[in-house]
Design a protein around this motif. Structure first.
Motif, mmCIF file in Angstrom:
data_model
loop_
_atom_site.group_PDB
_atom_site.id
_atom_site.type_symbol
_atom_site.label_atom_id
_atom_site.label_comp_id
_atom_site.label_asym_id
_atom_site.label_seq_id
_atom_site.Cartn_x
_atom_site.Cartn_y
_atom_site.Cartn_z
ATOM 1 N N PHE A 1 -36.515 -2.161 13.372
ATOM 2 C CA PHE A 1 -35.610 -3.351 12.947
ATOM 3 C C PHE A 1 -35.565 -4.700 13.889
ATOM 4 N N GLY A 2 -35.685 -4.346 14.633
ATOM 5 C CA GLY A 2 -34.443 -5.200 15.787
ATOM 6 C C GLY A 2 -36.263 -6.134 15.798
ATOM 7 N N ILE A 3 -37.375 -5.466 16.799
ATOM 8 C CA ILE A 3 -38.360 -6.814 16.464
ATOM 9 C C ILE A 3 -38.419 -7.932 15.283
ATOM 10 N N ALA A 4 -38.338 -7.113 14.152
ATOM 11 C CA ALA A 4 -38.747 -7.990 12.747
ATOM 12 C C ALA A 4 -37.102 -8.936 13.151
ATOM 13 N N GLY A 5 -35.870 -8.493 13.446
ATOM 14 C CA GLY A 5 -34.798 -9.548 13.648
ATOM 15 C C GLY A 5 -34.878 -10.774 13.594
ATOM 16 N N ILE A 6 -35.639 -10.858 15.040
ATOM 17 C CA ILE A 6 -36.345 -11.524 15.727
ATOM 18 C C ILE A 6 -37.584 -12.745 15.617
ATOM 19 N N ALA A 7 -38.886 -11.743 14.711
ATOM 20 C CA ALA A 7 -39.175 -12.633 14.002
ATOM 21 C C ALA A 7 -38.998 -13.361 12.547
ATOM 22 N N SER B 1 -42.537 4.710 13.267
ATOM 23 C CA SER B 1 -41.558 4.587 12.721
ATOM 24 C C SER B 1 -41.775 2.705 13.182
ATOM 25 N N VAL B 2 -41.591 2.530 14.341
ATOM 26 C CA VAL B 2 -41.425 1.063 14.782
ATOM 27 C C VAL B 2 -42.477 0.108 13.720
ATOM 28 N N ARG C 1 -45.952 -11.982 7.370
ATOM 29 C CA ARG C 1 -47.203 -11.550 7.595
ATOM 30 C C ARG C 1 -48.026 -11.169 9.171
ATOM 31 N N TRP C 2 -47.436 -11.080 9.836
ATOM 32 C CA TRP C 2 -47.168 -10.664 11.722
ATOM 33 C C TRP C 2 -46.332 -9.124 10.960
ATOM 34 N N LEU C 3 -44.987 -8.847 10.614
ATOM 35 C CA LEU C 3 -44.622 -7.636 10.273
ATOM 36 C C LEU C 3 -45.226 -6.999 9.757
ATOM 37 N N PHE C 4 -46.507 -7.438 8.439
ATOM 38 C CA PHE C 4 -47.417 -6.365 8.218
ATOM 39 C C PHE C 4 -48.276 -5.661 8.904
ATOM 40 N N PHE D 1 -42.004 -3.683 8.635
ATOM 41 C CA PHE D 1 -42.674 -3.273 7.420
ATOM 42 C C PHE D 1 -41.232 -3.771 6.498
ATOM 43 N N LEU D 2 -40.404 -2.465 6.464
ATOM 44 C CA LEU D 2 -39.090 -2.393 5.902
ATOM 45 C C LEU D 2 -38.185 -3.718 5.595
ATOM 46 N N ALA D 3 -38.570 -4.128 7.147
ATOM 47 C CA ALA D 3 -36.983 -5.098 7.368
ATOM 48 C C ALA D 3 -37.287 -6.705 6.469
ATOM 49 N N GLY D 4 -38.643 -6.728 6.090
ATOM 50 C CA GLY D 4 -39.461 -7.721 5.866
ATOM 51 C C GLY D 4 -40.116 -7.510 4.489
ATOM 52 N N SER D 5 -40.514 -6.705 4.028
ATOM 53 C CA SER D 5 -41.351 -7.043 2.752
ATOM 54 C C SER D 5 -40.455 -6.400 1.620
#
Length: 432
Positions: A161-167, A32-33, A177-180, A38-42
């Protein structure tokens, strides 16, 4: 020393009780992490860097969703034939490769093909995990493990979501792309953890005496009207997810005088209560009758939640709007916890052991249909009718409870395959 031992004992009791349940729960957290990232940035990635318009993205996801719905039960049949663990290993690898394949998408056609192939396994993942729990874990620990899975998934999504927000603060294509890639890596870890679980092959069909009996038959899930009723009830009740994820933010921002920051407060409150409360709720739902009662209570609470949401759209001050929204959110969250726990128990109890894969996959169709169509239907209803739309929606939850009563009442006779129908060699449905 005694105090330390006491705290240690409490911590141990708070964890999943078996090695298998701990591995499965850890899988849920790790996976889920990655999915949260993925969902945060896709959506932004596909519209900014993959040549898709917002309309094409929505249409493509809809097509892929239908493909996933159509293939869920066939994948469940494979789990019955080859064992859920073996099929899940293939699913996990497929998903890892699929999310990397998204990085090569350029245009609508490539997106639809890639998404459809990926959704075949995305939709199969949840019932396969549940089938694996059903094969490896018994008694009250089975539903407790499902509670851990849901709690840790919510926690994992929040972390992702938190990691994606930072990225995503950089806004660069590389960050997206790193989120994928991170999501794909998470499934590599999940694959490794699944290999650590005991091998479970297909269940041999058994007769009434418990001995292997290749002639033992059961009505396929679509022809078991009790199971169909329970599945339909589950789909209607699962609209709480559509309300929380999609409808609530738009309702707060566009239809109430409440400040927009209340959206964050409401969603955070739901996440915290779910993480802390889901496992506790499963302690009280350990049989088919208790699950049926919990479903009834869930329907009642959802009905009152809809009334509170309607009230939030007619009050004229931000303070009262915030109060009614919080009341609605608390009712919705408790109903969500009760429904989740009861749905696991009901689906396990009504699924025959040797056909658990396809039965759980069929039960999951209600969840998938609500996830795909629910936001569209509820948003359309509220756009046309305003606050009174919530009252229309509220009517459906008691009807869902009635459907669930039809599906879970005691069976008077053992179901057999209709004359002339093709029978599937599985065991007869029994209680959990």
């Amino acid at each position: 020393m005694t105090e330390r031992t006491s705290w240690g004992a409490r911590f141990t009791r708070a964890l999943p009780a078996t090695r298998e349940s701990r591995i499965i729960a850890l899988n849920a957290l790790v996976g889920s992490v990655g999915t949260g990232m993925f969902l945060a940035g896709s959506a932004l990635y596909f519209t900014r860097f993959a040549g898709l318009s917002e309309t094409q993205l929505g249409l493509g996801m809809g097509i892929a969703g239908v493909v996933g719905l159509a293939t869920t039960v066939p994948v469940g049949r494979l789990a019955d034939r080859f064992g859920p663990r073996n099929v899940l290993l293939v699913v996990v690898l497929w998903r890892a490769i699929g999310y990397l394949a998204y990085l090569n998408v350029d245009g609508f056609t490539e997106f639809v093909v890639t998404a459809s192939l990926l959704y075949v396994m995305d939709r199969a993942g949840q019932p396969l995990n549940q089938a694996l729990v059903g094969r490896l874990i018994t008694g009250t620990e089975r539903n407790r493990t499902m509670g851990f899975i849901r709690s840790l998934r919510n926690l994992g999504f929040t972390v992702g979501f938190g990691i994606a927000g930072i990225a995503l603060t950089t806004g660069s294509e590389a960050a997206f792309r790193w989120l994928f890639i991170g999501n794909a890596i998470s499934f590599v870890f999940v694959f490794t953890f699944v290999t650590m679980l005991p091998k479970v092959g297909p269940s041999a069909p058994k007769g009434e005496d418990g001995a292997p009996d290749p002639a033992a038959t059961v009505v396929p899930p679509l022809r078991d009207w009790r199971f169909v009723a329970a599945m339909a009830s589950n789909g209607v009740l699962f609209l709480h997810d559509a309300v929380l994820i999609t409808v609530l933010p738009l309702w707060v921002a566009e239809h109430t005088p409440s400040p927009d920051w209340m959206i964050t407060v409401l969603v955070t409150t739901n996440t915290v209560i779910t993480v802390l409360g889901q496992v506790r709720v499963t302690r009280h739902i350990d049989s088919l009758p208790s699950a049926a009662r919990a479903t009834n209570w869930s329907a009642v609470l959802l009905t009152f939640a809809c009334c509170a949401f309607a009230a939030s759209g007619v009050v004229d001050t931000p303070a009262w709007a915030s109060v009614t929204l919080m009341g609605a959110l608390l009712l919705l969250t408790v109903a969500e916890l009760l429904h989740s726990a009861s749905s696991w128990e009901i689906s396990f109890a009504l699924s025959p052991a040797a056909a658990q894969g396809r039965y759980l996959a069929f039960f999951n169709l209600g969840f998938s249909a609500a996830e795909i169509a629910g936001p569209v239907v509820v948003l359309w209803l509220l756009a046309r009718t305003g606050p009174s739309g919530w009252l229309v929606l509220a009517v459906f939850f008691p009807l869902a409870a009635a459907l669930n009563w039809i599906g879970t009442r005691p069976r008077k006779t053992t179901p057999t395959a209709p004359a002339g129908a093709e029978a599937t060699p599985v065991s007869t449905p029994t209680g959990a």
